[in-house]
Design a protein around this motif. Structure first.
Motif, PDB file in Angstrom:
ATOM      1  N   HIS A   1       9.710 -15.241 -41.342  1.00 43.22           N
ATOM      2  CA  HIS A   1       9.799 -14.969 -42.775  1.00 43.22           C
ATOM      3  C   HIS A   1       8.407 -14.775 -43.372  1.00 43.22           C
ATOM      4  CE1 HIS A   1      13.540 -17.154 -41.775  1.00 43.22           C
ATOM      5  NE2 HIS A   1      14.096 -16.299 -42.621  1.00 43.22           N
TER       6      HIS A   1
ATOM      7  N   PRO B   1       6.437 -12.033 -45.278  1.00 46.14           N
ATOM      8  CA  PRO B   1       6.421 -10.734 -45.947  1.00 46.14           C
ATOM      9  C   PRO B   1       5.080 -10.020 -45.791  1.00 46.14           C
ATOM     10  CG  PRO B   1       7.319 -12.442 -47.381  1.00 46.14           C
ATOM     11  CD  PRO B   1       6.727 -13.137 -46.203  1.00 46.14           C
TER      12      PRO B   1
ATOM     13  N   VAL C   1      10.529  -8.796 -51.971  1.00 47.33           N
ATOM     14  CA  VAL C   1      10.878  -9.944 -51.143  1.00 47.33           C
ATOM     15  C   VAL C   1      11.977 -10.765 -51.821  1.00 47.33           C
ATOM     16  CG1 VAL C   1      10.002 -12.057 -50.076  1.00 47.33           C
ATOM     17  CG2 VAL C   1       8.514 -10.042 -50.278  1.00 47.33           C
TER      18      VAL C   1
ATOM     19  N   GLN D   1      12.424  -7.494 -47.897  1.00 48.62           N
ATOM     20  CA  GLN D   1      11.917  -8.531 -47.013  1.00 48.62           C
ATOM     21  C   GLN D   1      12.448  -9.893 -47.471  1.00 48.62           C
ATOM     22  OE1 GLN D   1       7.691  -7.675 -45.578  1.00 48.62           O
ATOM     23  NE2 GLN D   1       7.572  -6.884 -47.674  1.00 48.62           N
TER      24      GLN D   1
ATOM     25  N   PRO E   1       5.001  -9.009 -52.470  1.00 46.09           N
ATOM     26  CA  PRO E   1       4.096  -9.837 -51.666  1.00 46.09           C
ATOM     27  C   PRO E   1       2.678  -9.825 -52.249  1.00 46.09           C
ATOM     28  CG  PRO E   1       5.323  -8.277 -50.296  1.00 46.09           C
ATOM     29  CD  PRO E   1       5.529  -7.859 -51.713  1.00 46.09           C
TER      30      PRO E   1
END
Length: 405
Positions: free
Chosen positions: A301, A303, A310, A341, A373
């Protein structure tokens, strides 16, 4: 944001005035001049159709000037500051700082009024201590906010001092000569970095700027609302004070959004029906996986910059995402050819939070937490991908236009 909304024909409402029965159209309302709700009212029954809502926050960690801030040390005038929010403190050193904020003043006729002021030019600095005087600095130096953060503004002669309120009064009169500014009564002034935002990287891959958390989401949310077709009732809320827990009249734990929604629904039953047909997307930046600190992320996990918005998930409801709301977002991304994401904090680390869970519990609406992100969150200068904001804009615009969930 107010200027952009007014330019597009949004009508300002005031909480202290009667709204009556609003006709379909564009409206906005502010509280404390630091939180804003803007919305479209489309044709049809709001109670049975609901609202597509996006939320963000307007505040960012910073250094805020104290009420009695003046201190002179070794002929240097400094201002005492409080740390607002969870600021990353080391990057504040050796920056060209200015000041801006709100000043409350008294006119010659004893009226109390308020005005925004911005010194614009670099007027202060917090110098680092030279490495020669602290040889272990790169291994062990910590920042004491009370002792190490007061910025230096000027050098004074022996016995000389400076009244900060008088300085604000002078700046207000210079910046706003049309106003009848008498005595400055109080202020909310913060320091900020004067370095302008920039597109960086060999191929222009990055945006480097102050306060990306969370003005980037405010900007994208606003542009998406302005681009929406208006056929579906839609709302944008940008709250203040998220970085300090949202417990204020203009924060997400206050009743600002709830009071607006109640006035739009006219009675309790309509309000509950409207919330059942509504959905909120809470947009607040996500932690991109840092190449030098990749171990701080869950391996599955992490990003990446410029790889799409995300979805943020937390089993303990630090984020409000559910499978129901994330499914809506994933479908929107797929339809609009936008990659998506996921972020989940490492199981052995604490998780931050957003206005998402607060808003969900306050107004009883299905909520999703997402964001673009970002590196260096809560630093004086943050970094994001230059393409992620556009991808988020595409999805939020589609969400505002969506007829059902």
């Amino acid at each position: 944001m107010k200027q952009a909304l007014q330019k597009e024909g949004f009508i300002q409402l005031h909480e202290g005035e009667s709204w009556g029965q609003l006709t379909p159209g564009r409206y906005y309302v502010t509280r404390n001049d630091s939180s804003i709700v803007a919305f479209y009212l489309a044709e049809g029954d709001l109670a049975s159709q609901g609202l597509n809502m996006v939320g963000a926050h307007t505040d960012s960690p910073c250094l805020k000037v104290k009420p009695q801030p003046e201190r002179v040390q070794k002929t240097l005038l400094q201002l005492g500051v409080e740390v607002y929010g969870g600021a990353l403190l080391n990057p504040w050193f050796d920056r060209d700082l200015s000041m801006a904020g709100r000043v409350s003043y008294q006119t010659e006729s004893q009226q109390i009024k308020h005005v925004l002021v911005d010194f614009e030019q670099a007027v202060a600095v917090i110098p680092s201590l030279a490495i020669h005087l602290d040889r272990d600095v790169n291994q062990s130096r910590s920042v004491n906010p009370q002792q190490h953060l007061p910025p230096i503004l000027t050098q004074l002669d022996e016995g000389e001092t400076l009244d900060f309120r008088a300085l604000l009064e002078q700046q207000c009169r210079t910046q706003h000569p049309e106003l009848n500014i008498g005595k400055v009564l109080d202020y909310e002034i913060c320091f900020y970095d004067t370095q302008k935002a920039a597109v960086t990287g060999l191929s222009g891959d990055f945006i480097s700027a102050a306060r990306l958390d969370n003005l980037l989401s405010c900007y994208v949310g606003l542009q998406s609302l302005l681009k929406a077709d208006g056929k579906r009732s839609a709302l944008l809320v940008c709250n203040d004070h998220e970085e300090v827990g949202s417990q204020s009249s203009s924060g997400a734990q206050g009743n600002f959004l709830q009071s607006v929604l109640q006035r739009l629904s006219y009675n309790s039953e309509n309000y509950q029906r409207m919330m059942d047909h509504s959905m909120m997307i809470s947009a607040d930046n996500a932690h991109a996986v840092h190449p030098n600190y990749a171990d701080r992320h869950d391996a599955e996990h992490g990003p990446l910059l410029n790889k799409g918005p995300v979805i943020k998930t937390n089993a303990n409801q630090r984020y409000a995402t559910s499978s129901e709301t994330s499914a809506v977002f994933r479908q929107l991304c797929e339809i609009n050819d936008v990659p998506v994401q996921d972020f989940v904090v490492r199981t052995d680390m604490a998780c931050g939070s957003t206005i998402g869970p607060i808003t969900a519990s306050n107004i009883g609406v299905r909520t999703l937490d997402i964001g673009v992100p970002t590196f260096a969150m809560h630093s004086i200068r943050e970094l994001a991908g230059s393409r992620d904001a556009a991808m988020l804009h595409t999805v939020l615009t589609a969400f505002f236009n969506q007829n059902s969930h």
